[in-house]
Scaffold this motif. Structure first.
Motif, mmCIF file in Angstrom:
data_model
loop_
_atom_site.group_PDB
_atom_site.id
_atom_site.type_symbol
_atom_site.label_atom_id
_atom_site.label_comp_id
_atom_site.label_asym_id
_atom_site.label_seq_id
_atom_site.Cartn_x
_atom_site.Cartn_y
_atom_site.Cartn_z
ATOM 1 N N UNK A 73 6.456 7.752 14.537
ATOM 2 C CA UNK A 73 6.334 9.070 15.160
ATOM 3 C C UNK A 73 7.312 10.036 14.525
ATOM 4 N N UNK A 74 8.043 10.759 15.357
ATOM 5 C CA UNK A 74 9.055 11.671 14.821
ATOM 6 C C UNK A 74 8.445 12.900 14.194
ATOM 7 N N UNK A 75 7.353 13.404 14.754
ATOM 8 C CA UNK A 75 6.742 14.625 14.239
ATOM 9 C C UNK A 75 5.894 14.350 13.019
ATOM 10 N N UNK A 76 5.066 15.270 12.663
ATOM 11 C CA UNK A 76 4.186 15.091 11.513
ATOM 12 C C UNK A 76 2.978 14.256 11.883
ATOM 13 N N UNK A 77 2.075 14.083 10.903
ATOM 14 C CA UNK A 77 0.863 13.316 11.144
ATOM 15 C C UNK A 77 1.212 11.844 11.359
ATOM 16 N N UNK A 78 0.329 11.104 12.036
ATOM 17 C CA UNK A 78 0.553 9.663 12.149
ATOM 18 C C UNK A 78 0.595 9.049 10.755
ATOM 19 N N UNK A 79 1.463 8.062 10.587
ATOM 20 C CA UNK A 79 1.564 7.413 9.275
ATOM 21 C C UNK A 79 2.540 8.108 8.344
ATOM 22 N N UNK A 80 3.185 9.181 8.800
ATOM 23 C CA UNK A 80 4.157 9.865 7.950
ATOM 24 C C UNK A 80 5.399 9.006 7.754
ATOM 25 N N UNK A 81 5.844 8.399 8.842
ATOM 26 C CA UNK A 81 7.024 7.544 8.786
ATOM 27 C C UNK A 81 6.632 6.198 9.406
ATOM 28 N N UNK A 107 0.841 -1.193 0.000
ATOM 29 C CA UNK A 107 0.000 0.000 0.000
ATOM 30 C C UNK A 107 0.880 1.248 0.000
ATOM 31 N N UNK A 108 0.525 2.192 -0.844
ATOM 32 C CA UNK A 108 1.177 3.514 -0.798
ATOM 33 C C UNK A 108 0.368 4.477 -1.637
ATOM 34 N N UNK A 109 0.702 5.745 -1.519
ATOM 35 C CA UNK A 109 -0.001 6.763 -2.293
ATOM 36 C C UNK A 109 0.996 7.654 -3.016
ATOM 37 N N UNK A 110 0.582 8.211 -4.144
ATOM 38 C CA UNK A 110 1.389 9.216 -4.834
ATOM 39 C C UNK A 110 0.537 10.478 -4.931
ATOM 40 N N UNK A 116 8.642 3.607 5.043
ATOM 41 C CA UNK A 116 8.052 4.618 4.173
ATOM 42 C C UNK A 116 8.150 5.928 4.932
ATOM 43 N N UNK A 117 8.753 6.939 4.307
ATOM 44 C CA UNK A 117 8.975 8.205 5.024
ATOM 45 C C UNK A 117 9.295 9.318 4.041
ATOM 46 N N UNK A 118 9.136 10.587 4.477
ATOM 47 C CA UNK A 118 9.655 11.695 3.664
ATOM 48 C C UNK A 118 11.170 11.539 3.532
ATOM 49 N N UNK A 119 11.723 11.922 2.370
ATOM 50 C CA UNK A 119 13.137 11.681 2.107
ATOM 51 C C UNK A 119 14.067 12.187 3.211
#
Lengths: 343, 329
Positions: A318-326, A31-34, A241-244
């Motif tokens: 976790x690590x900041x941002x919305x849940x599911x960001x990383x 599962x992932x989104x673009x 899965x995470x922001x670069x």
């Protein structure tokens, strides 16, 4: 957050193996989104299911032996691609979603000029006349930075270098201004200098045309400079899965860590002083026999009993941002003390 | 300084231009694939030979092993003049020098098992037969990190990394002193690439091997080379000990190659020099400095377009062929 352009949910693409004896679970619940306009890096070694994922999106999986399992879901701009009629699908494929392949040598037709090959999609999808399509082909060659496009349009693929052929592939893919470009290892067969040119070109075209890009590669070095977010795949599953920036600052899955450590770096000390790269031992197991428990445990330096027995779900880092960001598929998240310094 | 194990002086290889269709028409221009290339490699050391596709680096590797006959120049390996050798003496010397190719798919015979591939060189060079050959084959597989059960496999049953290990085992079977490694990791995934590079480093230490490591990626070369030579259009444009070259490249081409390497760090702010265009055809090299049409150096002038720069020492041990080597990019 805006509506995603592409949403893949629980994608399972299986293959029946040659002797009918087993099932290769090449993609197993991905599962992932673009998002519109973003670059998503899809990273993993050969045999992890990256290419099968992208071919599933375009429904280019040969059936049989392959099949996309019921319950899988691929939505592009709100339409489920898996239930579309062939005619509706053709209107999307090559038009709104385009793909470029790793091998610029074998994915171009040797008996047609590059101009004919670029013009084809414009004639089929946009009903351009031959003359208009040829003009469009010249524009596209210019756009991807091929010198003397008026002359080059009549050349055959064998008259061009590897880097130029990859540019032609990109021109073909972009001729209908797709909203999503899937680039499968677009630079792997190329010299580093040409790789840098192609990555730069993709960046520029993306900014100019506002399209989303799915960049598939085995090399984390390639995604660092171009992707907004990264999805790491291992053994048919998403493992991280995470922001670069977050992924490179804090790679949490031991597989991601290993991939990052394998990249040869210019800022490493010279050979004689340190000698070794930290690779990942072993290799990707066969898709017919993924290991029990965590599929990475046989290669993992931290694995303990639980990893061998119980398959971890994707956990929120976790690590900041919305849940599911990383998110990370690893039991270490529940027991971080076990992350001892690299052996 | 110890005498070099491999000494190459003034190596030249020109390929005659082919005639057009059906061998009629005027012959095309000569391709100057290798043009006056010189270097030396000390025993147990690695020279990294770097450049883009078509720069002649593979031709250098093959010419010094006489897989391609050189047109001019001297090649000495283990004190023997390779170019002057007759067929029989050359075959004997082949035991001392071996090559591993880039493409692990194309360089293994699909009809032979791994065992046959490793037994053949042992038989040809009369190194071992029977039980002794079996023992050696098992030991070789173990040495390159493959289970001895792989002996019965065919190439198509192996992954890319495993095939490359077989290619290395085959080269090692005759106990060479010198290995030409022609892009041995370029076709592999990064994770497997790291494994194979580590294996090559271990083998070098254990067997005191001397390597000519050919690659297009300076980051890969940094992990293995003691000396680096950068080639462009058949010529060496920079040559230096690895630490000096990575710390302070003098030729703008070297600087450009370095800046093309992807950095696995999204925060890395650096100025990337993207070379425009492809390497010019070696059949029609540009006049003057062959790099001038793509050169990003701001001082580039008419001299660059007319006068070919000589390869000269610009710092201790560091040679560069650039008129502006004293003012590097």
């Amino acid at each position: 957050m805006t509506e995603p352009l592409l949403r893949v949910r629980d994608l399972k693409t299986y293959f029946v193996t040659e002797h009918g004896s087993g099932t290769a679970r090449a993609v197993d619940g991905v599962s992932f989104e673009v998002q519109p306009g973003e670059t998503l890096g899809l990273v993993g070694e050969s045999g992890c299911g990256k290419t099968v994922t992208s071919l599933s999106i375009l429904r280019l999986i040969p059936e049989p032996p392959g099949h996309i399992r019921p319950g899988s879901f691929i939505e592009f701009e709100g339409r489920n691609l898996l239930t579309l009629e062939p005619r509706e699908l053709r209107a999307i494929r090559g038009n709104q979603i385009a793909m470029i392949f790793q091998e610029p040598m074998t994915s171009l037709n040797p008996v047609f000029t590059v101009g004919d090959q670029i013009a084809e999609a414009a004639i089929v999808h946009q009903h351009l006349t031959r003359r208009a399509a040829r003009t469009r082909a010249i524009e596209m060659l210019k756009l991807v930075g091929i010198p003397d496009p008026e002359e080059r349009v009549d050349h055959y693929p064998h008259q061009m270098s590897g880097g130029m052929r990859q540019r032609v592939m990109i021109a073909m893919a972009l001729v209908c201004h797709p909203k999503l470009l899937i680039a499968d290892e677009p630079t792997t067969a190329l010299d580093v200098t040409i790789q840098a040119q192609i990555l730069e070109l993709l960046d520029r075209l993306q900014a100019d045309l506002g399209m989303a890009v799915m960049l598939i590669t085995h090399d984390l070095g390639v995604v660092a400079g171009s992707a907004d977010r990264v999805v790491v795949m291992y053994a048919g599953q998403v493992v991280e899965q995470a922001p670069t920036p977050a992924l490179f600052a804090r790679p949490l899955h031991p597989y991601t860590e290993g991939l990052l450590a394998s990249v040869p770096r210019l800022d490493a000390p010279p050979a004689r002083e340190h000698g070794r790269l930290h690779g990942i031992p072993g290799q990707v197991p066969a898709a017919t026999a993924w290991p029990d428990g965590c599929r990475f445990h046989p290669r993992c330096p931290y694995a303990w009993d639980r990893c061998r027995a119980e398959a971890p779900p994707l956990l929120d880092a976790g690590g900041g941002g919305e849940p599911g960001t990383h998110t990370v598929r690893c039991w270490l998240l529940t027991d971080p003390r076990r992350r001892t310094p690299h052996p | 300084m110890t005498p070099a194990l491999v000494d190459v002086r003034g190596l030249v290889k020109h390929f005659p231009g082919e005639r057009g269709l059906l061998g009629l028409g005027r012959p095309r221009a000569v391709v100057r694939a290798v043009d006056d290339v010189s270097f030396a490699i000390a025993p147990g050391q690695t020279l990294g030979l770097v450049g883009e596709s078509g720069c002649g680096k593979s031709t250098v590797g093959r010419t010094i092993l006489r897989l391609i006959e050189p047109d001019a120049g001297r090649v000495t390996i283990d004190g023997q003049d390779v170019v002057a050798l007759g067929a029989r003496a050359l075959r004997a010397l082949r035991r001392r020098m071996q090559i591993v190719f880039q493409d692990p798919y194309g360089s293994l015979n699909p009809r032979m098992t791994v065992h046959q591939m490793l037994a053949e060189p042992l038989a040809i060079h009369r190194i071992a037969r029977g039980a002794e050959a079996e023992r050696r084959i098992a030991a070789l597989l173990e040495e390159v990190g493959l289970d001895p059960s792989f002996a019965q496999s065919y190439a198509h049953e192996l992954s890319g990394g495993q095939r490359q290990r077989v290619g290395i085992a085959r080269a090692l079977s005759v106990e060479p002193h010198f290995l030409v490694l022609d892009e041995p990791v370029s076709a592999l995934d990064v994770s497997v690439q790291a494994q194979v590079l580590n294996l090559l480093a271990d083998l070098q230490q254990r067997r005191r091997l001397t390597y000519l490591f050919i690659a297009h990626d300076l980051a890969v070369v940094k992990h293995i080379a003691d000396q680096v030579a950068v080639m462009y259009l058949g010529r060496i444009v920079e040559r230096a000990p690895a630490p000096a070259l990575y710390a302070g490249p003098r030729h703008p081409y070297t600087t450009s190659l370095l800046s093309a390497v992807p950095v696995p760090d999204p925060k890395a702010q650096r100025q990337r020099i993207v070379l425009t265009g492809d390497v010019p055809s070696p059949a029609h090299p540009p006049p003057g400095c062959p790099f001038h049409p793509r050169c990003p150096h701001p001082k580039k002038d008419t001299r660059c377009r007319t006068e070919p720069p000589a390869l000269r020492e610009v710092a201790p041990g560091q040679l560069a062929a650039c008129h502006f080597a004293e003012q590097p990019l």
